[in-house]
Design a protein around this motif. Structure first.
Motif, PDB file in Angstrom:
ATOM      1  N   LYS A  36      54.599  68.668  50.454  1.00 28.77           N
ATOM      2  CA  LYS A  36      55.011  69.124  51.702  1.00 28.77           C
ATOM      3  C   LYS A  36      54.307  68.424  52.672  1.00 28.77           C
ATOM      4  CE  LYS A  36      51.610  72.778  51.397  1.00 28.77           C
ATOM      5  NZ  LYS A  36      51.306  74.189  51.135  1.00 28.77           N
ATOM      6  N   TYR A  40      51.278  65.252  52.155  1.00 28.03           N
ATOM      7  CA  TYR A  40      50.065  65.413  52.851  1.00 28.03           C
ATOM      8  C   TYR A  40      49.692  64.055  53.733  1.00 28.03           C
ATOM      9  CZ  TYR A  40      48.966  69.566  50.036  1.00 28.03           C
ATOM     10  OH  TYR A  40      48.974  70.913  49.486  1.00 28.03           O
ATOM     11  N   SER A 207      45.572  74.249  43.879  1.00 27.84           N
ATOM     12  CA  SER A 207      44.670  73.365  43.256  1.00 27.84           C
ATOM     13  C   SER A 207      43.305  74.195  42.786  1.00 27.84           C
ATOM     14  CB  SER A 207      44.468  72.157  44.011  1.00 27.84           C
ATOM     15  OG  SER A 207      45.489  71.549  44.236  1.00 27.84           O
ATOM     16  N   ARG A 222      50.994  75.019  40.858  1.00 25.40           N
ATOM     17  CA  ARG A 222      51.518  74.103  42.356  1.00 25.40           C
ATOM     18  C   ARG A 222      50.150  73.265  42.762  1.00 25.40           C
ATOM     19  NH1 ARG A 222      52.911  79.666  43.338  1.00 25.40           N
ATOM     20  NH2 ARG A 222      51.206  79.488  45.068  1.00 25.40           N
ATOM     21  N   GLY A 224      48.616  70.428  45.071  1.00 28.70           N
ATOM     22  CA  GLY A 224      48.924  69.688  46.028  1.00 28.70           C
ATOM     23  C   GLY A 224      47.549  68.715  46.463  1.00 28.70           C
ATOM     24  N   ILE A 225      46.547  69.243  46.957  1.00 30.32           N
ATOM     25  CA  ILE A 225      45.456  68.342  47.424  1.00 30.32           C
ATOM     26  C   ILE A 225      44.944  67.416  46.477  1.00 30.32           C
ATOM     27  CG2 ILE A 225      43.687  70.135  47.308  1.00 30.32           C
ATOM     28  CD1 ILE A 225      43.941  67.887  50.445  1.00 30.32           C
ATOM     29  N   TYR A 367      42.887  68.535  54.546  1.00 27.88           N
ATOM     30  CA  TYR A 367      44.305  68.904  54.561  1.00 27.88           C
ATOM     31  C   TYR A 367      44.842  68.551  56.058  1.00 27.88           C
ATOM     32  CZ  TYR A 367      43.684  71.970  50.710  1.00 27.88           C
ATOM     33  OH  TYR A 367      43.477  72.786  49.190  1.00 27.88           O
TER      34      TYR A 367
HETATM   35  C1  LIG Z   1      50.376  74.180  49.936  1.00 28.28           C
HETATM   36  C2  LIG Z   1      50.825  74.937  48.896  1.00 28.28           C
HETATM   37  C3  LIG Z   1      50.353  74.749  47.596  1.00 28.28           C
HETATM   38  C4  LIG Z   1      49.300  73.638  47.392  1.00 28.28           C
HETATM   39  O1  LIG Z   1      47.999  73.817  47.756  1.00 28.28           O
HETATM   40  P1  LIG Z   1      46.726  72.743  47.232  1.00 28.28           P
HETATM   41  O2  LIG Z   1      45.412  73.473  47.746  1.00 28.28           O
HETATM   42  O3  LIG Z   1      46.950  71.660  48.342  1.00 28.28           O
HETATM   43  O4  LIG Z   1      46.912  72.532  45.913  1.00 28.28           O
HETATM   44  C5  LIG Z   1      50.539  75.816  46.396  1.00 28.28           C
HETATM   45  N1  LIG Z   1      51.142  76.620  46.826  1.00 28.28           N
HETATM   46  C6  LIG Z   1      51.816  77.032  47.849  1.00 28.28           C
HETATM   47  C7  LIG Z   1      52.718  78.352  48.143  1.00 28.28           C
HETATM   48  C8  LIG Z   1      51.496  76.355  49.108  1.00 28.28           C
HETATM   49  O5  LIG Z   1      51.935  76.707  50.252  1.00 28.28           O
END
Ligand SMILES: *Cc1c(COP(=O)(O)O)cnc(C)c1O
Length: 383
Positions: A36, A40, A207, A222, A224-225, A367
């Motif tokens: 998303k 990043y 994460s 899920r 992300g970072i 972030y």
């Molecule tokens: C942004 C997001 C993540 C990822 O989070 P990170 O801390 O970057 O790993 C996971 N789940 C949802 C619902 C998110 O909005």
């Protein structure tokens, strides 16, 4: 045409990070790559194909417009999941293209029914449970109502997942709240089972949760970072590293942000530099003008504070950060000239400017700083 700054994306770094994450999570856990907010700030169009090349086949975004961009960036058909916003006029496209999405309120479930019927396709949904964050997620009353809608229209839904999101797994101060959320999640999953709602997979971890609370990994995480090479917080890193013999950080930064010297000039002692009286030359100085500003994501709070790398030296930013320019004090660089490389984030010679140190200065967490990097900056792949 070359833009004023360039973002380099390291193929080997993203590969290293994803390998590390896969190993840490174990083979039975699916990695959902969260891309998303323009991945990043890294750039969806550039980074998503690199992630795909690393063997990842699940991608999560916040909204329908991002889902379209990811879909168009992928070489093959893979899972795309929307965790947040879908405007009414995009819901049909989402269902038709088998994009998966969260059901966080009964209103969306209601809207799905006629569209899925018309398309003669099942909507692929993830039931988003409110477990204590109090953001999105179905609270108990709305959950009952949603289950009713789903159960009355079973052929319109494929119940792919059940999920929730934790309220700050990156900080130990939230430990009790996270543990309560985990307990609450399992209770609600059992409750759904009694109502004949049995999703194919369960997923809850971002994460930080995936590292700190292994029981939250379930069928899918899920991430992300961390895939971009950052720990969600220092605490998360310490949690990971404390029992390891090798204390080296296994993550590699994917992004390097650079520009070049646009002009060099001399300023006499006592003169003010830039707008207003924000910086006065305390002696005769040599300054360099760099074409990067808050428009690009270089925070104004780095005025008189920021550092950049030029000619393999750490150099201070002086005066205000402008919309398109910053000014650096290059008095100590004898040979500096127009066209010399300037690094805002990343390595040059023996120095590194990490986003973390940069963002501590600008009082933004990683972030926020990353996602502020403008979409129109040139992005190129490197080794
Ligand atoms: C942004 C997001 C993540 C990822 O989070 P990170 O801390 O970057 O790993 C996971 N789940 C949802 C619902 C998110 O909005």
């Amino acid at each position: 045409m070359q833009s004023t700054t360039t973002i380099e994306l390291s193929r080997s770094a993203i590969e290293t990070n994803l390998d590390f994450i896969r190993e840490l999570m174990g083979e039975s856990v699916t990695i959902m790559s969260v891309v998303k907010s323009n991945a990043y700030g890294h750039g969806i169009e550039e980074l998503v194909p690199m992630i795909e090349d690393c063997g990842i086949d699940h991608f999560a975004v916040f909204s329908a417009d991002e889902a379209l961009r990811v879909k168009e960036s992928l070489k093959n058909h893979h899972v795309i999941m929307i965790t947040g916003y879908i405007p009414d006029d995009a819901l049909e496209w989402v269902i038709e293209n088998e994009i998966e999405f969260y059901i966080s309120d009964s209103v969306r479930a209601e809207k799905v029914v006629p569209l899925a019927g018309k398309l003669n396709k099942k909507a692929i949904i993830h039931i988003d449970l409110e477990t204590g964050m109090n953001r999105t997620g179905l609270n108990f009353n709305d959950l009952e109502k949603t289950v009713e809608i789903i159960n009355e229209n079973r052929h319109q839904f494929r119940i792919k997942g059940v999920c929730t999101h934790f309220a700050g797994a990156e900080s130990i101060s939230n430990y009790v709240r996270i543990k309560q959320q985990i307990g609450h999640f399992h209770q609600l999953v059992d409750y759904l089972k009694k109502l004949k709602i049995e999703p194919e997979i369960k997923h809850t971890a971002c994460s930080a949760a995936a590292v700190t609370y292994p029981e939250t990994r379930m069928d899918m995480v899920r991430i992300g970072i961390m895939q971009y090479g950052f720990w969600p917080s220092k605490e998360t890193f310490i949690h990971y590293i404390h029992d390891k013999t090798n204390k080296r950080d296994p993550l590699k930064r994917v992004l390097r942000w650079k520009s070049e010297v646009m002009d060099v000039k001399k300023v006499r002692q006592g003169e003010f530099i830039g707008y207003g009286n924000f910086f006065q030359a305390y002696r005769d100085m040599k300054i360099a003008i760099i074409p990067v500003g808050y428009h690009d994501g270089y925070s104004r709070s780095l005025s008189n504070q920021g550092k950049v790398l030029i000619n393999n030296e750490r150099i201070s930013i002086i005066g205000m950060v402008n919309m398109n320019m910053i000014i650096a004090n290059v008095s100590k660089l004898p040979g500096v000239k127009i066209g010399d490389e300037v690094v805002m984030i990343g390595n040059q010679g023996k120095y590194q400017l990490t986003v973390a140190s940069f963002s501590e200065l600008s009082k933004l967490v990683n972030y926020e700083l990353l996602t502020r990097l403008q979409q129109d900056i040139n992005r190129i792949k490197t080794k």
